[in-house]
Each structure stands twice: as C-alpha cells, then as structure tokens.
Design a protein around this motif. Sequence first.
Motif, PDB file in Angstrom:
ATOM      1  N   HIS A 339       0.595  -1.079  -0.027  1.00  0.00           N
ATOM      2  CA  HIS A 339       0.006   0.066   0.042  1.00  0.00           C
ATOM      3  C   HIS A 339       0.876   1.232   0.037  1.00  0.00           C
ATOM      4  O   HIS A 339       0.411   1.928  -0.747  1.00  0.00           O
ATOM      5  N   ARG A 340       1.972   1.178   0.625  1.00  0.00           N
ATOM      6  CA  ARG A 340       2.761   2.354   0.621  1.00  0.00           C
ATOM      7  C   ARG A 340       3.703   2.691  -0.648  1.00  0.00           C
ATOM      8  O   ARG A 340       3.867   3.869  -0.891  1.00  0.00           O
ATOM      9  N   ALA A 341       3.482   1.806  -1.281  1.00  0.00           N
ATOM     10  CA  ALA A 341       4.135   1.615  -2.537  1.00  0.00           C
ATOM     11  C   ALA A 341       2.947   2.416  -3.676  1.00  0.00           C
ATOM     12  O   ALA A 341       3.651   2.594  -4.769  1.00  0.00           O
ATOM     13  N   MET A 342       1.842   2.037  -3.573  1.00  0.00           N
ATOM     14  CA  MET A 342       0.618   2.293  -4.583  1.00  0.00           C
ATOM     15  C   MET A 342       0.532   3.751  -4.541  1.00  0.00           C
ATOM     16  O   MET A 342       0.353   4.614  -3.290  1.00  0.00           O
ATOM     17  N   PRO A 343       0.176   4.321  -5.801  1.00  0.00           N
ATOM     18  CA  PRO A 343      -0.544   5.806  -5.468  1.00  0.00           C
ATOM     19  C   PRO A 343      -1.719   6.072  -4.699  1.00  0.00           C
ATOM     20  O   PRO A 343      -2.655   5.097  -4.860  1.00  0.00           O
ATOM     21  N   GLY A 344      -1.793   6.966  -3.632  1.00  0.00           N
ATOM     22  CA  GLY A 344      -2.774   6.886  -3.036  1.00  0.00           C
ATOM     23  C   GLY A 344      -2.854   5.939  -1.839  1.00  0.00           C
ATOM     24  O   GLY A 344      -3.747   5.843  -0.907  1.00  0.00           O
ATOM     25  N   GLY A 345      -2.153   4.981  -1.802  1.00  0.00           N
ATOM     26  CA  GLY A 345      -2.128   3.964  -0.750  1.00  0.00           C
ATOM     27  C   GLY A 345      -1.958   4.156   0.600  1.00  0.00           C
ATOM     28  O   GLY A 345      -2.556   3.702   1.431  1.00  0.00           O
ATOM     29  N   TYR A 346      -1.068   5.273   0.772  1.00  0.00           N
ATOM     30  CA  TYR A 346      -0.883   5.754   1.965  1.00  0.00           C
ATOM     31  C   TYR A 346      -2.339   6.178   2.696  1.00  0.00           C
ATOM     32  O   TYR A 346      -2.293   6.082   4.068  1.00  0.00           O
ATOM     33  N   GLY A 347      -2.735   7.066   1.888  1.00  0.00           N
ATOM     34  CA  GLY A 347      -4.043   7.672   2.374  1.00  0.00           C
ATOM     35  C   GLY A 347      -4.786   6.642   2.687  1.00  0.00           C
ATOM     36  O   GLY A 347      -5.831   6.675   3.792  1.00  0.00           O
ATOM     37  N   ARG A 348      -5.094   5.732   2.039  1.00  0.00           N
ATOM     38  CA  ARG A 348      -5.903   4.432   2.410  1.00  0.00           C
ATOM     39  C   ARG A 348      -5.662   3.936   3.678  1.00  0.00           C
ATOM     40  O   ARG A 348      -6.580   3.393   4.477  1.00  0.00           O
ATOM     41  N   LEU A 349      -4.277   3.738   3.815  1.00  0.00           N
ATOM     42  CA  LEU A 349      -3.833   3.292   5.191  1.00  0.00           C
ATOM     43  C   LEU A 349      -4.421   4.082   6.250  1.00  0.00           C
ATOM     44  O   LEU A 349      -4.783   3.399   7.306  1.00  0.00           O
ATOM     45  N   VAL A 350      -4.272   5.290   6.070  1.00  0.00           N
ATOM     46  CA  VAL A 350      -4.539   6.000   7.112  1.00  0.00           C
ATOM     47  C   VAL A 350      -6.092   6.169   7.497  1.00  0.00           C
ATOM     48  O   VAL A 350      -6.364   5.934   8.633  1.00  0.00           O
ATOM     49  N   GLU A 351      -6.840   6.062   6.343  1.00  0.00           N
ATOM     50  CA  GLU A 351      -8.061   6.083   6.834  1.00  0.00           C
ATOM     51  C   GLU A 351      -8.673   4.508   7.279  1.00  0.00           C
ATOM     52  O   GLU A 351      -9.563   4.561   8.045  1.00  0.00           O
ATOM     53  N   ARG A 352      -8.205   3.524   6.691  1.00  0.00           N
ATOM     54  CA  ARG A 352      -8.557   2.340   7.245  1.00  0.00           C
ATOM     55  C   ARG A 352      -8.089   2.073   8.610  1.00  0.00           C
ATOM     56  O   ARG A 352      -8.676   1.591   9.553  1.00  0.00           O
ATOM     57  N   GLY A 353      -6.600   2.450   8.709  1.00  0.00           N
ATOM     58  CA  GLY A 353      -6.128   2.486  10.408  1.00  0.00           C
ATOM     59  C   GLY A 353      -6.946   3.009  11.266  1.00  0.00           C
ATOM     60  O   GLY A 353      -7.342   2.700  12.444  1.00  0.00           O
ATOM     61  N   ARG A 354      -7.436   4.248  10.856  1.00  0.00           N
ATOM     62  CA  ARG A 354      -8.305   5.053  12.032  1.00  0.00           C
ATOM     63  C   ARG A 354      -9.668   4.307  12.296  1.00  0.00           C
ATOM     64  O   ARG A 354      -9.921   4.231  13.421  1.00  0.00           O
ATOM     65  N   ARG A 355     -10.372   3.745  11.187  1.00  0.00           N
ATOM     66  CA  ARG A 355     -11.541   2.980  11.424  1.00  0.00           C
ATOM     67  C   ARG A 355     -11.316   1.649  12.153  1.00  0.00           C
ATOM     68  O   ARG A 355     -12.096   1.487  13.201  1.00  0.00           O
ATOM     69  N   GLU A 356     -10.169   1.112  12.157  1.00  0.00           N
ATOM     70  CA  GLU A 356      -9.709   0.055  12.890  1.00  0.00           C
ATOM     71  C   GLU A 356      -9.720   0.114  14.345  1.00  0.00           C
ATOM     72  O   GLU A 356     -10.076  -0.326  15.243  1.00  0.00           O
ATOM     73  N   GLN A 357      -8.946   1.377  14.533  1.00  0.00           N
ATOM     74  CA  GLN A 357      -8.694   2.083  16.012  1.00  0.00           C
ATOM     75  C   GLN A 357      -9.780   2.154  16.585  1.00  0.00           C
ATOM     76  O   GLN A 357     -10.236   1.808  17.988  1.00  0.00           O
ATOM     77  N   LEU A 358     -10.793   3.021  15.912  1.00  0.00           N
ATOM     78  CA  LEU A 358     -12.117   3.337  16.533  1.00  0.00           C
ATOM     79  C   LEU A 358     -12.819   2.071  16.747  1.00  0.00           C
ATOM     80  O   LEU A 358     -13.700   2.088  17.865  1.00  0.00           O
ATOM     81  N   ARG A 359     -13.059   1.048  16.030  1.00  0.00           N
ATOM     82  CA  ARG A 359     -13.634   0.031  16.042  1.00  0.00           C
ATOM     83  C   ARG A 359     -13.013  -0.748  17.430  1.00  0.00           C
ATOM     84  O   ARG A 359     -14.216  -1.401  18.316  1.00  0.00           O
ATOM     85  N   LEU A 360     -11.845  -0.988  17.680  1.00  0.00           N
ATOM     86  CA  LEU A 360     -11.360  -1.725  18.618  1.00  0.00           C
ATOM     87  C   LEU A 360     -11.596  -0.984  19.823  1.00  0.00           C
ATOM     88  O   LEU A 360     -12.088  -1.671  21.057  1.00  0.00           O
ATOM     89  N   ILE A 361     -11.644   0.090  19.997  1.00  0.00           N
ATOM     90  CA  ILE A 361     -11.792   1.222  21.298  1.00  0.00           C
ATOM     91  C   ILE A 361     -13.347   0.774  21.845  1.00  0.00           C
ATOM     92  O   ILE A 361     -13.708   0.602  22.776  1.00  0.00           O
ATOM     93  N   ALA A 362     -14.036   0.729  20.745  1.00  0.00           N
ATOM     94  CA  ALA A 362     -15.387   0.303  21.072  1.00  0.00           C
ATOM     95  C   ALA A 362     -15.672  -0.880  21.610  1.00  0.00           C
ATOM     96  O   ALA A 362     -16.436  -0.883  22.534  1.00  0.00           O
ATOM     97  N   ILE A 363     -15.044  -1.860  21.174  1.00  0.00           N
ATOM     98  CA  ILE A 363     -15.233  -3.213  21.597  1.00  0.00           C
ATOM     99  C   ILE A 363     -14.677  -3.273  22.933  1.00  0.00           C
ATOM    100  O   ILE A 363     -15.195  -3.926  23.811  1.00  0.00           O
ATOM    101  N   PHE A 364     -13.511  -2.833  23.248  1.00  0.00           N
ATOM    102  CA  PHE A 364     -12.837  -2.849  24.516  1.00  0.00           C
ATOM    103  C   PHE A 364     -13.732  -2.597  25.830  1.00  0.00           C
ATOM    104  O   PHE A 364     -13.690  -3.569  26.764  1.00  0.00           O
ATOM    105  N   HIS A 365     -14.610  -1.856  25.824  1.00  0.00           N
ATOM    106  CA  HIS A 365     -15.446  -1.859  26.766  1.00  0.00           C
ATOM    107  C   HIS A 365     -16.919  -1.234  26.075  1.00  0.00           C
ATOM    108  O   HIS A 365     -16.878  -0.083  25.480  1.00  0.00           O
ATOM    109  N   GLU A 366     -17.902  -1.860  26.412  1.00  0.00           N
ATOM    110  CA  GLU A 366     -19.270  -1.487  26.027  1.00  0.00           C
ATOM    111  C   GLU A 366     -19.419   0.195  26.428  1.00  0.00           C
ATOM    112  O   GLU A 366     -19.571   0.354  27.602  1.00  0.00           O
TER     113      GLU A 366
END
Length: 385
Positions: A339-366
């Motif tokens: 992804h870091r080598a692809m055009p626009g790939g880093y931006g997609r990592l940033v967006e996907r990564g933030r969604r993952e982080q928020l999803r995990l935080i929500a799961i950690f405690h209801e």
Amino acid sequence: MHAVVGGPIHWDLALRERMIDGLWERDAPMAHLVEWMFTSGGKASKALFEQALERGIESVPNAPDELRAFFARIDRRPEWVDMAKVRRGARAINAIGKVAIYIARDLFMMGGYLLAGFNEQLMMTGALHKGSGKRFAETASWASDTVAPDGLERFGAGFKSTIRVRMVHALVNRAIERNPQWDSDMWGLPINQTDMLATILGTALVGFTGRLLGVPVTRDECDAVIHYGRYLAWIIGVKDDFLFDSTHEGIRFLMHATSTHPRGGESARALARSLAVEPLTRHYGQFEWLRRRYEHSKHLSMSRFLVGKKGLAKLGLPAIPPWYPVLTIPGRFVWQAVHRAMPGGYGRLVERGRREQLRLIAIFHEGARSAGGIIQPDPSHPAHV
C-alpha cells in the motif's frame, strides 16, 4: 539498531537524578488554577474554565486573572511547534492501524504495571474496581482524539481532551496528597513530571515500536510521531526540560524515567490480571464464547512478545507462546509495504487504520466511545468536582 535510534543509549547518572527529582514536581500552572477553583467556588469556576476551553478566554466576560493567565499560556503555541509535522505524526499513527492499539494495550499499559510507583495512585483512584479494560478504553479514546484530523489544533478534540486530562491530574494530586494513606516521601507526587513524561513517551514511541510488529514505519514518520508526542507532552503539562526532540532522546528519557520505579508487587499483579481477563468480558454478536477466548489468548501472546517472558512472570501471568505476532508480522509487512508503494495507498492506510482503531476502542468496553470517564470522573473518583 544504532542507525535506527540515532546512536547508542548510554546510562547517565545525572539524568537519572533529574528523573528522581521529577517525582516530586507537579504541573504548577494547572495546580495553581485548581487551587483558584476551590477557593472561588468549584463548580462555577469549572464552568468558566469549560467555557474558555471550548470558546476561548475572550468569551468569558471579566475573566478572573487566574483563568486568563492559564489560557494565555496554553493559547500561545511554542515557536518550535511545526503543525504540519504534528499532523504527519498523527497520520503515521493512524496508518499503523490496530497495531497502535495493541502496542498501547499489550506493551505500554501491561508493561507499565511492572512499575510499582504508578500502581499506588491507580489503586487509590479505583482503577482495580473500575477494571483495567475500562480504563484502557477511556485512555485509548483520549489518545484517539489527539490523532484525529486537526486533533491538536487549539479547538481540536484532542487539544481540549488533553487539557481536561491535565486538570484531572491536578485534581487527583490535590485529593490524594491529602489522603493519609499516601506516602509522599516514598512515592513522590501521585501524578508527577517524571511519570507524565513516561506516559507520553509511550505514545511518542508507537511509530518506532510498530516496526517490531511488521509495520515499515520510515525514519521521517518516526520523527513526525516524536514531534507530535513532544507537542502533546507540552499540552499536558510536561516541563520544558523534559521535552524530547528525537527517537534517541525519547528512548533515553524513557529508560531513565522508568528506572525510578521498583518492579512488580501485588498491586502490579492485581492490575495485570484485571487487564488480562478483560477480553473475556467483551460483547460480540456471534460466537461470543469462542471470540472471547481467542482475543484473550491473542492479547496475552502480544504481551509475551512485547513485554517478555520474565516481565509476564513478575505480573503473575502465563507466558504463552507469542503465536499471534509470529503469524501476523509477515502478512502485515507485505500489506503495508504494497500500500505504501501504490499511488494513494498511504492515504487509504490512514483512513482504514483510523477506522480499525475506533472499532477496537468501542469493543474494549461497551459504551467506552469517548474519553468521558477520564475527563468527567464519577463522584467516587478523587478528581470529581
């Protein structure tokens, strides 16, 4: 390794003495503001503080001198701050994705319980009763605010949350120092300059530590994360001569700061057990029994990889094989590198990564979707106003 961190890390007795002295140093500007709040009427004064924080000090008619002086300090951004670099650092943490959450939980929080000096004030603020999992969800939510887009701008969510956390620190100090059970001669201040530094360094070194788990974080990204962490440390009240400006200095400061604490103890084991069993209380829509046990084993395996076998033994936890990081590092590296080598790939990592982080935080405690548990303590907490 020396090339990665900028040179060898040497033991410095003078620096360690500075860190020891820091155990008895407080965030003086916020401590002064809190004393004003209590002498002039706690709830009304806190309401003025909230108004100034949300809308600016000029929104408070005839603002008291104490309030005006504090906001004059935090509204004046230091000349060394490069906000473009701060934003790059926040994006780099988001690009790491859920690995950043694993590092925060399974290394810095779990490993932090080895430092006995931290644990006494945690126990006195009800951390064990609350549960380490809830505490982590709240702390991670605050950290997530700071890496949100423009989170550390003056009226960004992260800046405001950090100032509120800073006030809670001062309130905790004020309450616990008056508690006869607290031994200041032995433990220093409940929340002090050295411990605040060590806590923020956990955030600032996430980029560097991400490499251990297969994320090819670049040197420029690590530098940006360090700059983000340095500004975050300034906002939360770390004194100027403890503000780090490189990965090398960050690791050096962290090594000397943590050396001021004895290791282990029963409080360490109690808090570690609370965090270890947290996955067994999570709520899942399907296959809950199986998913709980999978997550329990996964987090223990991450701690085994990051904290080490001896560290887990001191915490009274089983040192299971580090199966999860061993199995996932190769695929994670490939995924990130492509992804870091692809055009626009880093931006997609940033967006996907933030969604993952928020999803995990929500799961950690209801219900733990915001930093409310930290910045608005309940009536049983020493920082409640």
